[in-house]
Write an enzyme that holds these catalytic residues in place. Structure first.
Site, PDB file in Angstrom:
ATOM      1  N   LYS A  16       0.882  -1.182  -0.082  1.00  0.00           N
ATOM      2  CA  LYS A  16      -0.107   0.236   0.048  1.00  0.00           C
ATOM      3  C   LYS A  16       0.952   1.400   0.072  1.00  0.00           C
ATOM      4  O   LYS A  16       1.119   1.679   1.094  1.00  0.00           O
ATOM      5  CB  LYS A  16      -0.972  -0.009   1.241  1.00  0.00           C
ATOM      6  CG  LYS A  16      -2.182   0.987   1.163  1.00  0.00           C
ATOM      7  CD  LYS A  16      -3.188   0.825   2.299  1.00  0.00           C
ATOM      8  CE  LYS A  16      -4.076   1.964   2.424  1.00  0.00           C
ATOM      9  NZ  LYS A  16      -4.943   1.922   1.439  1.00  0.00           N
ATOM     10  N   THR A  17       1.346   1.375  -1.309  1.00  0.00           N
ATOM     11  CA  THR A  17       2.116   2.667  -1.281  1.00  0.00           C
ATOM     12  C   THR A  17       1.656   3.896  -2.094  1.00  0.00           C
ATOM     13  O   THR A  17       0.747   3.617  -3.039  1.00  0.00           O
ATOM     14  CB  THR A  17       3.235   2.363  -2.208  1.00  0.00           C
ATOM     15  OG1 THR A  17       4.451   3.429  -2.521  1.00  0.00           O
ATOM     16  CG2 THR A  17       3.154   1.743  -3.573  1.00  0.00           C
TER      17      THR A  17
END
Ligand code: PMP
Length: 324
Positions: A159-160
């Site tokens: 989850k960047t």
């Protein structure tokens, strides 16, 4: 603006006033999206405020950091405790929580390794994500003209922040065209996910959801919904889903921390089933909301009480002075 500017923000180990929670514009994250983060919710239950799946979110945060070779400035346990501390410091009952690890100020070359990894936690009150009525009446979505990231480009499991450039393209296109959300296909043309949520289809009382190999974020609500569906006696299949299955499904619904469990009433202006929330969606929604609001026993250990464990009377809620 959803923010309470009297709130405190946790930054690298200390709670600072909202106005002081700043970073320099030369920070690596500003230029290259070098951050990993989480979004989770805390709910007001009869036994007190409880974070939903805190441990799963912390694990995904640290997994995301690992994928991006980020060495967090504190341990997972410290960050976990800091989430609870930040909610308590802001005296919140129900809120959205955003822990983030980001590359700070050092050099502005592409190589992020020299830039320090900083940590912060924000909290704010956030109601229904897709607007009033979405949870009952459902939302209209389109299949996006943008695909989700291809395998071996941007890792979908992390989850960047960088992945949300793709999400923003999907979301903007949908909103500008009059839809609540966009559903993206993967680079092979199979159903992937929404800009910020996973998707489920129902046909003949069987639930279908794309597998992790369809460029999806491994959603924690997705995981909970699969468990709830099986608990309710439904079969759940994680499989590649062709686009056209969206048009012949009996029911479609979106799941995620922000949208919770939201019915989809049309895809590309084709009504889903009867065009209203279906019975399977309704059953899953009901159980999900009963769990998060503490109406039924927390069989799976998904709730972490913020102000002390209600089963252990000795743990008193700490008193924290209200931020002026
Ligand atoms: N996919 C994407 C792209 C998301 O941003 C989110 C929200 N974090 C989800 C799925 C749902 O994940 P979760 O249930 O863990 O919030």
């Amino acid at each position: 603006m959803p923010f309470d500017e009297r709130a405190k923000v946790w930054m690298n180990g200390t709670l600072v006033p909202w106005q002081d929670a700043k970073i320099h514009v030369a920070s690596h994250v500003v230029h290259y999206g070098s951050a990993v983060f989480e979004g989770m919710r805390c709910y007001d239950t009869p036994k007190g405020s409880a974070c939903f799946r805190l441990d799963a979110h912390m694990r995904r945060l640290f997994d995301s950091a690992r994928i991006y070779r980020m060495d967090p400035p504190c341990s997972l346990e410290t960050m976990r405790a800091a989430v609870l501390e930040t909610i308590r410091a802001n005296e919140l009952k129900a809120c959205y929580i955003r822990p983030i690890l980001y590359r700070g100020y050092q050099t502005l070359g592409i190589n992020p390794l020299a830039c320090p990894v900083e940590a912060a936690i924000l909290t704010w009150e956030w109601g229904s994500y897709l607007g009033d009525g979405a949870l009952d009446q459902g939302v209209d979505v389109r299949v996006s003209s943008w695909s989700r990231t291809a395998p071996n480009t941007f890792p979908a499991l992390a989850k960047t922040a960088a992945n949300y450039a793709n999400s923003a393209l999907i979301k903007m296109e949908a909103v500008v065209d009059g839809y609540a959300e966009g559903l993206a296909l993967d680079s092979f043309g199979y159903v992937s996910e929404g800009s910020g949520q996973n998707v489920f289809l129902v046909r003949d009382a069987v639930l279908y959801t794309p597998p992790l190999s369809a460029s999806i974020l491994p959603g924690i609500t997705r995981d909970a919904v699969m468990t709830i569906a099986r608990d309710l006696g439904y079969r759940v299949r994680e499989q590649m889903i062709p686009r056209e299955m969206l048009y012949v499904a009996d029911e479609v619904f979106l799941v995620g921390t922000a949208v919770e469990v939201t019915p989809v009433r049309s895809v590309d202006r084709i009504p889903v089933g009867s065009g209203a929330r279906g019975p399977v969606t309704a059953a899953i929604q009901r159980t999900f909301f009963d769990i998060i609001t503490g109406q039924v026993p927390d069989r799976h250990g998904w709730l972490t009480y913020v102000y002390g464990d209600p089963h252990r009377e000795a743990v008193a809620a700490p008193h924290v002075a209200r931020v002026p």
